[in-house]
Motif scaffolding. Structure first.
Motif, PDB file in Angstrom:
ATOM      1  N   THR A   1       0.830  -1.323   0.013  1.00 35.37           N
ATOM      2  CA  THR A   1      -0.105  -0.032  -0.112  1.00 35.37           C
ATOM      3  C   THR A   1       0.985   1.256   0.233  1.00 35.37           C
ATOM      4  O   THR A   1       0.325   2.373  -0.183  1.00 35.37           O
ATOM      5  N   GLY A   2       2.163   1.098   0.255  1.00 38.81           N
ATOM      6  CA  GLY A   2       2.796   2.102   0.109  1.00 38.81           C
ATOM      7  C   GLY A   2       3.491   2.659   1.653  1.00 38.81           C
ATOM      8  O   GLY A   2       4.018   3.640   1.760  1.00 38.81           O
ATOM      9  N   TRP A   3       2.669   2.145   2.659  1.00 40.61           N
ATOM     10  CA  TRP A   3       2.717   2.706   4.270  1.00 40.61           C
ATOM     11  C   TRP A   3       3.983   1.874   4.770  1.00 40.61           C
ATOM     12  O   TRP A   3       3.763   1.012   5.605  1.00 40.61           O
ATOM     13  N   GLY A   4       5.359   2.335   4.018  1.00 41.41           N
ATOM     14  CA  GLY A   4       6.346   1.553   4.881  1.00 41.41           C
ATOM     15  C   GLY A   4       6.678   0.161   4.848  1.00 41.41           C
ATOM     16  O   GLY A   4       6.530  -0.259   3.634  1.00 41.41           O
ATOM     17  N   TYR A   5       7.009  -0.467   5.815  1.00 47.97           N
ATOM     18  CA  TYR A   5       7.476  -2.132   5.635  1.00 47.97           C
ATOM     19  C   TYR A   5       6.660  -2.822   6.677  1.00 47.97           C
ATOM     20  O   TYR A   5       6.145  -2.345   7.624  1.00 47.97           O
ATOM     21  N   PHE A   6       6.700  -4.242   6.359  1.00 48.20           N
ATOM     22  CA  PHE A   6       6.366  -5.087   7.166  1.00 48.20           C
ATOM     23  C   PHE A   6       7.566  -5.575   7.956  1.00 48.20           C
ATOM     24  O   PHE A   6       8.457  -5.803   7.445  1.00 48.20           O
ATOM     25  N   LEU A   7       7.369  -5.643   9.472  1.00 49.25           N
ATOM     26  CA  LEU A   7       8.504  -6.161  10.083  1.00 49.25           C
ATOM     27  C   LEU A   7       8.226  -7.439  10.860  1.00 49.25           C
ATOM     28  O   LEU A   7       7.078  -7.729  11.238  1.00 49.25           O
ATOM     29  N   LYS A   8       9.320  -8.078  11.593  1.00 47.97           N
ATOM     30  CA  LYS A   8       8.948  -9.339  12.212  1.00 47.97           C
ATOM     31  C   LYS A   8       8.140  -8.813  13.363  1.00 47.97           C
ATOM     32  O   LYS A   8       8.565  -7.543  14.131  1.00 47.97           O
ATOM     33  N   ASP A   9       7.488  -9.495  14.089  1.00 50.32           N
ATOM     34  CA  ASP A   9       6.398  -9.448  15.088  1.00 50.32           C
ATOM     35  C   ASP A   9       5.703  -8.095  15.102  1.00 50.32           C
ATOM     36  O   ASP A   9       5.201  -7.798  16.142  1.00 50.32           O
ATOM     37  N   LYS A  10       5.760  -7.572  14.023  1.00 49.21           N
ATOM     38  CA  LYS A  10       4.899  -6.415  13.595  1.00 49.21           C
ATOM     39  C   LYS A  10       5.215  -5.200  14.617  1.00 49.21           C
ATOM     40  O   LYS A  10       4.203  -4.428  15.318  1.00 49.21           O
ATOM     41  N   VAL A  11       6.362  -5.076  15.278  1.00 48.62           N
ATOM     42  CA  VAL A  11       6.906  -4.413  16.348  1.00 48.62           C
ATOM     43  C   VAL A  11       6.699  -2.759  15.723  1.00 48.62           C
ATOM     44  O   VAL A  11       6.566  -1.860  16.645  1.00 48.62           O
ATOM     45  N   ASN A  12       6.490  -2.292  14.624  1.00 49.89           N
ATOM     46  CA  ASN A  12       6.420  -1.072  14.022  1.00 49.89           C
ATOM     47  C   ASN A  12       4.899  -0.720  13.946  1.00 49.89           C
ATOM     48  O   ASN A  12       4.237   0.517  13.807  1.00 49.89           O
ATOM     49  N   ASP A  13       4.018  -1.720  14.338  1.00 51.39           N
ATOM     50  CA  ASP A  13       2.748  -1.486  14.283  1.00 51.39           C
ATOM     51  C   ASP A  13       1.885  -1.757  15.453  1.00 51.39           C
ATOM     52  O   ASP A  13       0.713  -1.230  15.709  1.00 51.39           O
TER      53      ASP A  13
END
Length: 276
Positions: free
Chosen positions: A92-104
């Motif tokens: 979608t253009g909203w950054g990156y997917f990270l392990k364990d979704k720590v940025n979300d």
């Protein structure tokens, strides 16, 4: 005077309209509507987020400065801190997917809020009504409660667009505090039409109304909030908020000249409106 209030939630529209009907100006109504919107639709806006204001006043020829009060990265954030945790870019253009979704999910996804500073700047520059009066509708609604809308109830059950993404329900389950505030004792979300009360948020808004926006960055608030945001499992930093004690609640706001595109691209932010 003739006017129109537009917001995603009907209750925010109605409270803003009451301010206009009582003699307040458009900026008074906007502050009240925004505060109420933050109560009823807190996953999309509110005191923990950011604010941008573009305005045009009747008879004005020069562009009005844009008020920008962003939610900034915490002072402990570094450019490469999650470099080894990247899974893929978000389509979608909203950054990156990270392990364990720590940025979300969880405390490490929280930014330093700018919303209160932005509202305070609007009141200082444009409003005719006292800060305390403009927040009272939001205090009342958070304290007394409101019926959950069908859209909000559905959003708590929507699946993620991608396997690596987080659902709203998953976000609510991440911390003990979010589970306590937003979920029923059995861990389920509220259904459409059920009444939801938010006494913690009401106390926060009431203190803001009584002591003013500058109290938001006072030591007393830091002392109360920091222990919750910095709780960690033994030997782990996984649940630490990425802001120091000194910088955690120092929201900033700035003004910039309006651009031509910002004046032309006046998009309606919701479907509920009232004209009078």
């Amino acid at each position: 005077m003739p006017g129109m209030i537009v917001a995603p939630q009907p209750m925010a529209v109605e409270e803003g309209a009451k301010v206009l009907a009582a003699g307040g100006n458009a900026f008074d109504a906007a502050v009240t509507a925004a505060a109420v919107q933050g109560v009823i639709d807190p996953h999309s806006c509110g005191l923990g987020g950011y604010l941008v204001l573009t305005a045009h006043r009747t008879g004005q020829t020069a562009p009005e400065p844009i008020i920008d009060a962003p939610a900034t990265a915490g002072s402990l954030v570094t450019a490469d801190m999650w470099q080894d945790e990247i899974l893929s870019a978000n389509p979608t253009g909203w950054g990156y997917f990270l392990k364990d979704k720590v940025n979300d999910n969880g405390y490490r996804s929280i930014c330093v809020p700018g919303m209160v500073r932005g509202l305070a700047e609007i009141v200082r520059r444009y409003c005719t009504r006292p800060w305390s009066d403009l927040l009272q509708p939001a205090v009342r609604i958070a304290d007394e409660g409101w019926p959950i809308s069908a859209g909000k109830a559905a959003s708590w059950k929507e699946p993620a667009d991608y396997p690596e993404d987080s659902t709203l329900r998953e976000k609510l389950h991440t911390t003990a505090e979010s589970r306590r505030v937003w979920l029923k004792p059995d861990g389920s979300t509220y259904e459409a039409g059920e009444r939801f009360q938010h006494p913690d948020y009401a106390r926060t808004l009431r203190r803001l109304a009584e002591h003013g926006p500058e109290d938001f960055i006072a030591a007393g608030w830091r002392a109360k909030w920091l222990p919750t945001c910095r709780r960690t499992a033994p030997g782990s930093r996984q649940r630490t908020w990425l802001a120091t004690k000194r910088a955690q609640l120092r929201p900033r706001s700035s003004t910039t000249a309006a651009t031509k595109s910002s004046q032309i691209n006046r998009r309606t932010a919701g479907r509920h409106w009232r004209k009078f």
